[in-house]
Design a protein around this motif. Structure first.
Motif, mmCIF file in Angstrom:
data_model
loop_
_atom_site.group_PDB
_atom_site.id
_atom_site.type_symbol
_atom_site.label_atom_id
_atom_site.label_comp_id
_atom_site.label_asym_id
_atom_site.label_seq_id
_atom_site.Cartn_x
_atom_site.Cartn_y
_atom_site.Cartn_z
ATOM 1 N N PHE A 9 8.601 -27.560 -25.040
ATOM 2 C CA PHE A 9 9.302 -26.309 -25.452
ATOM 3 C C PHE A 9 10.482 -25.761 -24.239
ATOM 4 O O PHE A 9 11.638 -25.622 -24.665
ATOM 5 N N TYR A 53 7.619 -17.930 -22.417
ATOM 6 C CA TYR A 53 7.270 -17.766 -23.648
ATOM 7 C C TYR A 53 8.578 -17.562 -24.710
ATOM 8 O O TYR A 53 9.433 -17.414 -24.101
ATOM 9 N N GLU A 113 7.845 -21.915 -29.451
ATOM 10 C CA GLU A 113 6.647 -22.447 -28.818
ATOM 11 C C GLU A 113 5.151 -22.404 -29.616
ATOM 12 O O GLU A 113 4.865 -21.572 -30.239
ATOM 13 N N SER A 169 2.145 -24.484 -28.391
ATOM 14 C CA SER A 169 0.937 -24.660 -27.630
ATOM 15 C C SER A 169 0.209 -23.568 -27.370
ATOM 16 O O SER A 169 0.766 -22.349 -27.588
ATOM 17 N N ARG A 227 -0.601 -21.496 -25.349
ATOM 18 C CA ARG A 227 -0.415 -20.680 -24.204
ATOM 19 C C ARG A 227 -0.775 -19.213 -24.406
ATOM 20 O O ARG A 227 -0.920 -18.718 -25.509
ATOM 21 N N ASN A 238 1.250 -16.863 -27.147
ATOM 22 C CA ASN A 238 1.022 -17.256 -28.440
ATOM 23 C C ASN A 238 -0.464 -16.814 -28.989
ATOM 24 O O ASN A 238 -0.734 -16.317 -30.214
ATOM 25 N N ILE A 242 12.004 -17.618 -22.982
ATOM 26 C CA ILE A 242 12.746 -18.891 -22.646
ATOM 27 C C ILE A 242 14.220 -18.933 -22.763
ATOM 28 O O ILE A 242 14.612 -19.819 -21.891
ATOM 29 N N THR A 271 9.201 -12.937 -30.732
ATOM 30 C CA THR A 271 7.898 -13.816 -30.796
ATOM 31 C C THR A 271 7.169 -13.553 -31.721
ATOM 32 O O THR A 271 6.432 -14.470 -32.771
#
Length: 303
Positions: free
Chosen positions: A11, A168, A172, A174, A176, A179, A205, A292
């Motif tokens: 990422f 974040y 992304e 994964s 985390r 997310n 990010i 996001t």
């Protein structure tokens, strides 16, 4: 400049690669395990070396020398792998191998991807805290940081660490925290939480990679730079903001998970260091969560 980036399909590494391609005229070389994971529009704009971390000690690179070496490659960054001793110990060795690779190609500066969890590890050690297995990741990050610094100094390479808090954003995939929370909130799932009274921080990010590029280009030798915001909030405040922005009806079950609250380690971090290099964040937490959230609504079921 000639820039070398490991972990360039992860990422952060992927976004740093794109940042340099889109905003500079630097030559970018990436080391990846799987060329197919490099974004298609970047393939013709960068030099790609396919290799695993266990090949750092013997691999050959296309140029004779590099200016900046960004090391992001790390196995087991989330989930059960964080407590896998072999995986995490190997990561420490490969980080050291990366420094020797940097020296072989006359690199001027080595930028290591550190973690705020290093500081949590150190602070809890001083309090005689008994670490759970998950701390193997924290400990390994700490070991890799200090060993890489020691080797860099012995070899005459400048060393800086980008101490990553919680990055974040769009892209992304994964498991985390942000997310997981947004996905559950979108689907109105009940969420078991700790009291969430500890101080926390999140950085979007695009802001994070700008900060990391400043660390590489302007960072002072043997300095650790915190990649995050100057103002910290309680984790509970972030969660409530996400909850409202997702227009969720999830039941937030604060206090269901017991945790040892410790945010004293932030006192050991120079939070303002990156700002002394001229960094100014552009994306607020609210703006980042909306971006996001919308991306996860559209693409979240694809991974």
């Amino acid at each position: 400049m000639n820039i070398l980036i490991t972990g360039a399909t992860g990422f952060v590494g992927r976004n740093l690669t794109r940042y340099y391609v889109d905003n500079t005229d630097h030559n970018v070389t990436v080391i990846v395990r799987d060329k197919s994971k490099v974004e298609a529009d970047l393939v013709d704009k960068i030099t790609i070396v396919v290799a695993d971390m266990n090949q750092y000690s013997s691999m050959r690179l296309p140029l004779e020398e590099y200016d900046l070496f960004y090391h992001f490659a790390w196995n087991g960054t989330s989930g059960p792998s964080r407590k896998d001793v072999k995986i995490q110990n190997d990561n420490v060795k490969y980080t050291c191998d990366a420094v020797f690779l940097a020296q072989k190609y006359r690199c001027e500066k080595f930028i290591n991807a550190g973690s705020i969890m290093e500081y949590e590890c150190i602070d809890n050690y001083e309090k005689n805290f008994v670490p759970p297995e998950s701390y193997i990741y924290n400990i390994s990050k700490f070991a890799a940081d200090y060993e890489a610094q020691a080797i860099s100094n012995a070899l005459g390479i400048e060393y800086v660490s980008a101490v990553i808090s919680n990055i974040y954003g769009v892209g992304e995939i994964s498991a985390r925290f942000i997310n997981v929370m947004i996905r559950k909130m979108i689907h109105n799932e009940a969420i078991d939480l700790s009291s969430c009274e500890q101080l926390y921080d999140f950085i979007y990010i695009s802001d994070a990679v700008r900060a990391i590029s400043l660390v590489g280009e302007k960072g002072i030798n043997n300095t650790r730079y915190y990649i995050g915001n100057q103002k910290l909030l309680k984790l509970k405040e972030f969660i409530i903001k996400m909850y409202n922005l997702c227009n969720s009806s999830s039941e937030l079950k604060f206090g269901m998970i017991k945790n040892f609250i410790n945010d004293d380690y932030y006192k050991s971090v120079n939070i303002g260091g990156i700002y002394e290099l001229g960094f100014i964040p552009k994306v607020s937490f609210e703006e980042g969560i909306i971006l996001t959230r919308d991306w996860l609504k559209e693409y979240g079921n694809e991974f």
